[in-house]
Design an enzyme around this catalytic site. Structure first.
Site, short mmCIF file in Angstrom:
data_model
loop_
_atom_site.label_atom_id
_atom_site.label_comp_id
_atom_site.label_asym_id
_atom_site.label_seq_id
_atom_site.Cartn_x
_atom_site.Cartn_y
_atom_site.Cartn_z
N ILE A 89 -53.17 -10.34 45.25
CA ILE A 89 -53.79 -9.65 47.05
C ILE A 89 -54.49 -8.31 46.24
O ILE A 89 -53.92 -7.08 45.87
CB ILE A 89 -52.61 -9.45 47.48
CG1 ILE A 89 -52.88 -9.50 49.18
CG2 ILE A 89 -51.53 -8.66 47.20
CD1 ILE A 89 -52.20 -10.01 50.35
N GLU A 123 -45.03 -11.07 41.53
CA GLU A 123 -44.73 -10.72 40.22
C GLU A 123 -45.71 -9.84 40.87
O GLU A 123 -46.94 -9.00 41.79
CB GLU A 123 -44.59 -10.82 38.70
CG GLU A 123 -44.13 -11.88 38.07
CD GLU A 123 -44.41 -13.16 38.34
OE1 GLU A 123 -46.65 -13.39 38.62
OE2 GLU A 123 -43.20 -14.06 38.74
N ASN A 128 -44.93 -0.16 41.62
CA ASN A 128 -46.43 -0.24 42.68
C ASN A 128 -45.24 0.32 44.11
O ASN A 128 -45.31 -1.31 44.58
CB ASN A 128 -46.88 -1.46 42.42
CG ASN A 128 -48.20 -2.57 43.42
OD1 ASN A 128 -48.39 -1.20 43.97
ND2 ASN A 128 -48.95 -2.55 43.47
N TYR A 135 -44.67 -5.83 50.57
CA TYR A 135 -43.78 -7.29 50.25
C TYR A 135 -42.26 -7.22 50.66
O TYR A 135 -41.44 -8.31 51.38
CB TYR A 135 -43.49 -7.79 48.70
CG TYR A 135 -44.84 -7.98 47.81
CD1 TYR A 135 -45.52 -8.85 48.43
CD2 TYR A 135 -44.86 -7.63 46.59
CE1 TYR A 135 -46.36 -7.91 47.53
CE2 TYR A 135 -45.94 -7.54 46.12
CZ TYR A 135 -47.22 -7.65 46.35
OH TYR A 135 -48.10 -8.14 45.76
C1 COA Z 1 -50.61 -3.15 48.75
C2 COA Z 1 -51.56 -3.59 49.08
C3 COA Z 1 -52.08 -4.63 49.27
C4 COA Z 1 -51.08 -3.93 50.79
O1 COA Z 1 -51.96 -3.71 52.07
P1 COA Z 1 -52.00 -2.18 52.78
O2 COA Z 1 -53.15 -3.10 53.77
O3 COA Z 1 -52.09 -0.73 52.90
O4 COA Z 1 -50.36 -3.13 53.83
P2 COA Z 1 -50.82 -2.69 54.82
O5 COA Z 1 -51.95 -2.04 56.12
O6 COA Z 1 -50.12 -4.31 56.37
O7 COA Z 1 -48.92 -2.41 54.83
C5 COA Z 1 -47.44 -2.67 54.33
C6 COA Z 1 -46.84 -1.70 54.06
O8 COA Z 1 -47.12 -0.96 53.48
C7 COA Z 1 -46.98 0.27 53.58
N1 COA Z 1 -47.50 1.03 53.46
C8 COA Z 1 -48.55 1.27 54.43
N2 COA Z 1 -48.97 2.43 54.28
C9 COA Z 1 -48.30 3.44 52.92
C10 COA Z 1 -48.62 4.76 52.88
N3 COA Z 1 -50.04 5.07 53.52
N4 COA Z 1 -48.36 4.86 52.29
C11 COA Z 1 -46.89 4.54 51.52
N5 COA Z 1 -46.79 2.65 51.76
C12 COA Z 1 -47.87 2.69 52.98
C13 COA Z 1 -45.87 0.05 54.30
O9 COA Z 1 -43.90 -0.32 54.34
C14 COA Z 1 -46.29 -0.86 55.55
O10 COA Z 1 -45.20 -1.42 55.94
P3 COA Z 1 -45.38 -0.87 57.41
O11 COA Z 1 -46.82 -0.99 58.23
O12 COA Z 1 -44.27 -2.61 58.52
O13 COA Z 1 -44.00 0.11 57.61
C15 COA Z 1 -53.12 -2.31 48.61
O14 COA Z 1 -52.41 -1.35 48.72
C16 COA Z 1 -53.42 -3.03 47.84
O15 COA Z 1 -54.51 -2.94 47.63
N6 COA Z 1 -53.41 -2.46 46.76
C17 COA Z 1 -53.75 -2.22 45.29
C18 COA Z 1 -53.37 -3.70 45.10
C19 COA Z 1 -52.38 -3.98 44.55
O16 COA Z 1 -51.52 -3.17 44.15
N7 COA Z 1 -52.09 -5.48 44.64
C20 COA Z 1 -50.51 -5.57 45.19
C21 COA Z 1 -50.17 -6.46 43.19
S1 COA Z 1 -48.64 -7.07 43.20
#
Ligand code: COA
Length: 171
Positions: A89, A123, A128, A135
């Site tokens: 994802i 996993e 991360n 999650y």
């Molecule tokens: C992990 C990932 C998919 C999350 O996507 P995202 O669109 O940023 O996620 P969301 O905006 O839906 O936020 C989900 C949660 O992340 C956390 N989050 C959001 N913004 C954040 C920030 N600036 N700093 C830290 N945590 C943050 C919050 O806990 C949030 O939940 P909340 O809004 O209820 O507080 C994205 O960061 C990503 O693509 N990462 C790189 C790829 C990766 O690591 N994939 C997972 C492999 S296991």
């Protein structure tokens, strides 16, 4: 097939910026250049294009999230009897923190439940934090550790194994 925003996450409103509503579409071969481009920007050891192509050919469940026509995220899920496994994802970094990750994963959880899966597994790297927060917010809990699961620049990194029961999603 395209799913409007409200269908991606029934009963689970997630705030996003004003503007075009994000849509979740089935991933096709035509998406693979953009998917690979995104993967290479967010992963230290990215999947290659051929691996995404193999995954599509193997009939893994795969979707992209688009906003105003541009690819902003993707997700791949491996279905198996009674359970599903999140394979990958990602969301484009400029859109992090807008709820797109939650929208995609919640869509995958709902899809899994409708397929009859009782549990979803995944996993993640312990390092991360952002993924772990995503999650955790969607109800996954840590159930185990796979030693030296991931490649790392200084050797190997363990993989946390997370699981979430899905039966509440059909209620
Ligand atoms: C992990 C990932 C998919 C999350 O996507 P995202 O669109 O940023 O996620 P969301 O905006 O839906 O936020 C989900 C949660 O992340 C956390 N989050 C959001 N913004 C954040 C920030 N600036 N700093 C830290 N945590 C943050 C919050 O806990 C949030 O939940 P909340 O809004 O209820 O507080 C994205 O960061 C990503 O693509 N990462 C790189 C790829 C990766 O690591 N994939 C997972 C492999 S296991």
């Amino acid at each position: 097939m395209s799913f409007p925003e409200h269908a991606a996450s029934p009963g689970h409103a997630v705030a996003t910026h004003a503007g075009a509503a994000p849509e979740i579409d089935l991933m096709t071969e035509d998406d693979l250049d953009a998917v690979t481009w995104l993967e290479e920007r967010v992963q230290p050891f990215p999947w290659r294009r051929a691996l995404f192509a193999d995954s599509l050919r193997a009939s893994h469940a795969a979707w992209v999230l688009r906003r105003a026509g541009a690819l902003r995220g993707f997700m791949l899920i491996l279905p198996s009897p009674g359970e599903t496994h999140l394979l990958n994802i990602a969301v484009t970094p400029a859109q992090w923190g807008q709820g797109f990750g939650k929208r995609l994963l919640r869509f995958g959880m709902d899809w899994s439940a409708r397929q009859g899966a009782k549990r979803m597994f995944l996993e993640t790297r312990p390092s991360n934090e952002r993924a772990r927060a995503l999650y955790r917010h969607l109800g996954f809990t840590e159930i185990g550790l796979r030693k030296a699961y991931y490649p790392a620049h200084d050797g190997r990194e363990d993989g946390l194994v997370l699981c979430r029961g899905l039966e509440d999603l059909l209620a």
